[in-house]
Every structure is written in structure tokens, then in C-alpha cells.
Design a protein around this motif. Structure first.
Motif, PDB file in Angstrom:
ATOM      1  N   LEU A 150       9.663   0.956  -5.190  1.00 38.07           N
ATOM      2  CA  LEU A 150       8.691   0.364  -4.271  1.00 38.07           C
ATOM      3  C   LEU A 150       9.415  -0.146  -3.036  1.00 38.07           C
ATOM      4  O   LEU A 150      10.263  -1.042  -3.115  1.00 38.07           O
ATOM      5  CB  LEU A 150       7.944  -0.779  -4.952  1.00 38.07           C
ATOM      6  CG  LEU A 150       6.848  -1.464  -4.126  1.00 38.07           C
ATOM      7  CD1 LEU A 150       5.749  -0.473  -3.761  1.00 38.07           C
ATOM      8  CD2 LEU A 150       6.261  -2.650  -4.890  1.00 38.07           C
ATOM      9  N   ARG A 151       9.089   0.423  -1.875  1.00 34.09           N
ATOM     10  CA  ARG A 151       9.726   0.060  -0.617  1.00 34.09           C
ATOM     11  C   ARG A 151       8.944  -1.019   0.124  1.00 34.09           C
ATOM     12  O   ARG A 151       9.503  -1.891   0.763  1.00 34.09           O
ATOM     13  CB  ARG A 151       9.864   1.301   0.254  1.00 34.09           C
ATOM     14  CG  ARG A 151      10.756   1.122   1.474  1.00 34.09           C
ATOM     15  CD  ARG A 151      10.976   2.454   2.161  1.00 34.09           C
ATOM     16  NE  ARG A 151       9.766   2.940   2.793  1.00 34.09           N
ATOM     17  CZ  ARG A 151       9.492   4.231   2.983  1.00 34.09           C
ATOM     18  NH1 ARG A 151      10.307   5.151   2.531  1.00 34.09           N
ATOM     19  NH2 ARG A 151       8.382   4.586   3.600  1.00 34.09           N
ATOM     20  N   GLY A 169      11.150   6.838  -6.301  1.00 35.80           N
ATOM     21  CA  GLY A 169      10.052   6.152  -6.973  1.00 35.80           C
ATOM     22  C   GLY A 169      10.061   4.657  -6.826  1.00 35.80           C
ATOM     23  O   GLY A 169       9.139   3.969  -7.282  1.00 35.80           O
ATOM     24  N   HIS A 209       6.477   4.095  -1.628  1.00 34.82           N
ATOM     25  CA  HIS A 209       7.580   4.318  -2.547  1.00 34.82           C
ATOM     26  C   HIS A 209       8.603   5.247  -1.902  1.00 34.82           C
ATOM     27  O   HIS A 209       8.247   6.162  -1.147  1.00 34.82           O
ATOM     28  CB  HIS A 209       7.070   4.950  -3.847  1.00 34.82           C
ATOM     29  CG  HIS A 209       6.077   4.113  -4.586  1.00 34.82           C
ATOM     30  ND1 HIS A 209       6.434   3.210  -5.568  1.00 34.82           N
ATOM     31  CD2 HIS A 209       4.727   4.029  -4.480  1.00 34.82           C
ATOM     32  CE1 HIS A 209       5.351   2.609  -6.039  1.00 34.82           C
ATOM     33  NE2 HIS A 209       4.298   3.086  -5.387  1.00 34.82           N
ATOM     34  N   ARG A 218       0.952   0.838  -1.212  1.00 40.39           N
ATOM     35  CA  ARG A 218       2.313   0.807  -1.739  1.00 40.39           C
ATOM     36  C   ARG A 218       3.062   2.022  -1.208  1.00 40.39           C
ATOM     37  O   ARG A 218       2.592   3.152  -1.352  1.00 40.39           O
ATOM     38  CB  ARG A 218       2.310   0.836  -3.264  1.00 40.39           C
ATOM     39  CG  ARG A 218       1.711  -0.393  -3.948  1.00 40.39           C
ATOM     40  CD  ARG A 218       1.978  -0.341  -5.447  1.00 40.39           C
ATOM     41  NE  ARG A 218       1.461  -1.492  -6.148  1.00 40.39           N
ATOM     42  CZ  ARG A 218       0.276  -1.521  -6.764  1.00 40.39           C
ATOM     43  NH1 ARG A 218      -0.489  -0.441  -6.745  1.00 40.39           N
ATOM     44  NH2 ARG A 218      -0.126  -2.598  -7.390  1.00 40.39           N
TER      45      ARG A 218
END
Length: 254
Positions: A199-200, A197, A193, A191
Motif C-alpha cells: 500500500l503506497r 502489492g 498499491h 488505495r
């Protein structure tokens, strides 16, 4: 290597490899390999060169070194890394199963437990015999393996690490399944981020590996016409196998 899925795991992590696998190595294996190649001189081949974590320091040190890797995205990233250092590496996309190279080499490196990806019957012997054929009469093949530990199967993903990455955070969770044939299936969930913060990006990789104990790997090597020259533990940090995480076999032609 043996047949892989359409998307090879290392294709997916090429751009985060340095922060992911590279930072997960707890010892100075790069320095160990650099010192070895400096002492031996001659031509060096690195198998599984990836994004150049080891190959590029060898080249900066003046080594006559080339590399191969199965992952095209990893090799593309290697070339970008090399360009930033004003280096022009000689690399090729190639499988361990089909070492279409012209030797001889003074030193052939198989770092970071590369041989654990040889999982099918006969693959390891085929690879060792082919690597032996690339060595000059006094050449060496250097095999790196992690010391197998007892692994308990767990159904759920478990946190592995959280690291700063690109003005954000890189998080990895892992799930390990012990298979009936002794191999391990390792699933890693990543993950990425952003700095707030959010989630990308999220993706999961899946690898199948076969842990090799030091005596077993040595027995395979001897059956392929190789003999032990020396053994190192944790890249010279310790001289005894007890408590070590990695062993490295330096093998010559019998």
C-alpha cells in the motif's frame, strides 16, 4: 457551487482522474460533444472542464473553446496534459455559482452530470439563469445527467473497481448514504498499491450530490427561460430512455 470543505474532493483525485472517473464513463461522450461542437462552430464554454478530458479533444479538433473548473489542482493537471499535446488552453478557476464570464457563447457544455453538484435550494435555478445569459440568441446549453436509479443505503464500503495504475494497482471502494433531503452522500476510498502489492497511499473523498430526473431538470430549465431542442440517451447509443444510463438535454433560449 455551494460551500465546499477546505479540501474539495476533486483536488485529491486530480492526478488519478483519468484512470478513475475518466475510465468510469462507459460511453463515448467525448466524441458526442466533439461532433456537436463541430456542427455548431462558434465559441464553446465547458463548465467543469477538470483535467481536460473533453476540452483538450475539442481544442485538438480546432474548436474555439475555453473551460472553467472549481479545482485548482485539476486545472494544473489540465495544463500539464495540454503541454504534452502542444496546446495552450484558456481556462480559469471559477464556481458554477459565480459565472464571471463575458459571452456570448454558441455552445455551453455541462458534462458528466455536473449539475448534480448543485444541491442547495435555488442553486440550480440560479445556475441555469446565469448560463442562459451567456448564450447568443441561437446558442445552446447542454446539460448532462445520469438517470437516477434506486439506491440502497449501506453502512460499509463496497468494492467498486481494481485497475492497473503506474506499475501498480488503483483500488476504489464506495459507500453511499441516501439523505433525508433526497441528496446522496458518496464516499470513495482510494488505495494505491505498488507493483509488489504494498500500500503506497490511501485517502477518502466525500461528495454530496442531488440526482435529477429528466422531467425535473427540464422543468427547472423551462422556469429559467430555456426550452428543449433535443434529448439524447447514452450519447446517441440509444434513442429511448428505457435502460439508459445518461440523458443529455440540449436547451435554447425561450
Amino acid at each position: 457551487m455551494n460551500a465546499q470543505p477546505d479540501t474539495w474532493s476533486y483536488d485529491l483525485i486530480a492526478d488519478i482522474y483519468a484512470e478513475d472517473m475518466g475510465h468510469s464513463m462507459p460511453h463515448d461522450d467525448i466524441g458526442w460533444y466533439r461532433d456537436l461542437c463541430r456542427r455548431r462552430g462558434g465559441r464553446t464554454l465547458e463548465l467543469g472542464c477538470g483535467t481536460g478530458r473533453i476540452l483538450l479533444p475539442l481544442l485538438r479538433d480546432g474548436a474555439d473553446a475555453i473551460g472553467i473548473d472549481l479545482s485548482l489542482p485539476m486545472l494544473r493537471r489540465l495544463r500539464r496534459n495540454a503541454a504534452a499535446l502542444d496546446l495552450t488552453p484558456r481556462v480559469a478557476r471559477m464556481s458554477l455559482q459565480r459565472l464571471a464570464l463575458r459571452g456570448p457563447f454558441t455552445t455551453v457544455l455541462a458534462p458528466y452530470s455536473l449539475v448534480t453538484y448543485l444541491t442547495a435550494p435555488g442553486e440550480l435555478h440560479h445556475f441555469l439563469a446565469a448560463a442562459r445569459g451567456l448564450l447568443e440568441p441561437d446558442g445552446v446549453l447542454v446539460l448532462d445527467g445520469f438517470v437516477p436509479k434506486a439506491v440502497q443505503h449501506h453502512e460499509e464500503f463496497r468494492p467498486d473497481y481494481r485497475r492497473p495504475y503506474a506499475h501498480g494497482l488503483l483500488a476504489r471502494d464506495k459507500r453511499i448514504t441516501v439523505l433525508d433531503d433526497g441528496c446522496h452522500r458518496i464516499e470513495r476510498r482510494y488505495r494505491l498499491h505498488d507493483d509488489s502489492g504494498g500500500l503506497r497511499e490511501e485517502f477518502t473523498t466525500c461528495d454530496r450530490i442531488r440526482p435529477y430526473r429528466e422531467p425535473d431538470l427540464l422543468a427547472h430549465a423551462e422556469a429559467a427561460g430555456l426550452t428543449i431542442r433535443s434529448t439524447s440517451y447514452d450519447y446517441g447509443v440509444t434513442t429511448a430512455p428505457a435502460g439508459a444510463q445518461f440523458y443529455t438535454l440540449t436547451l435554447g433560449r425561450s
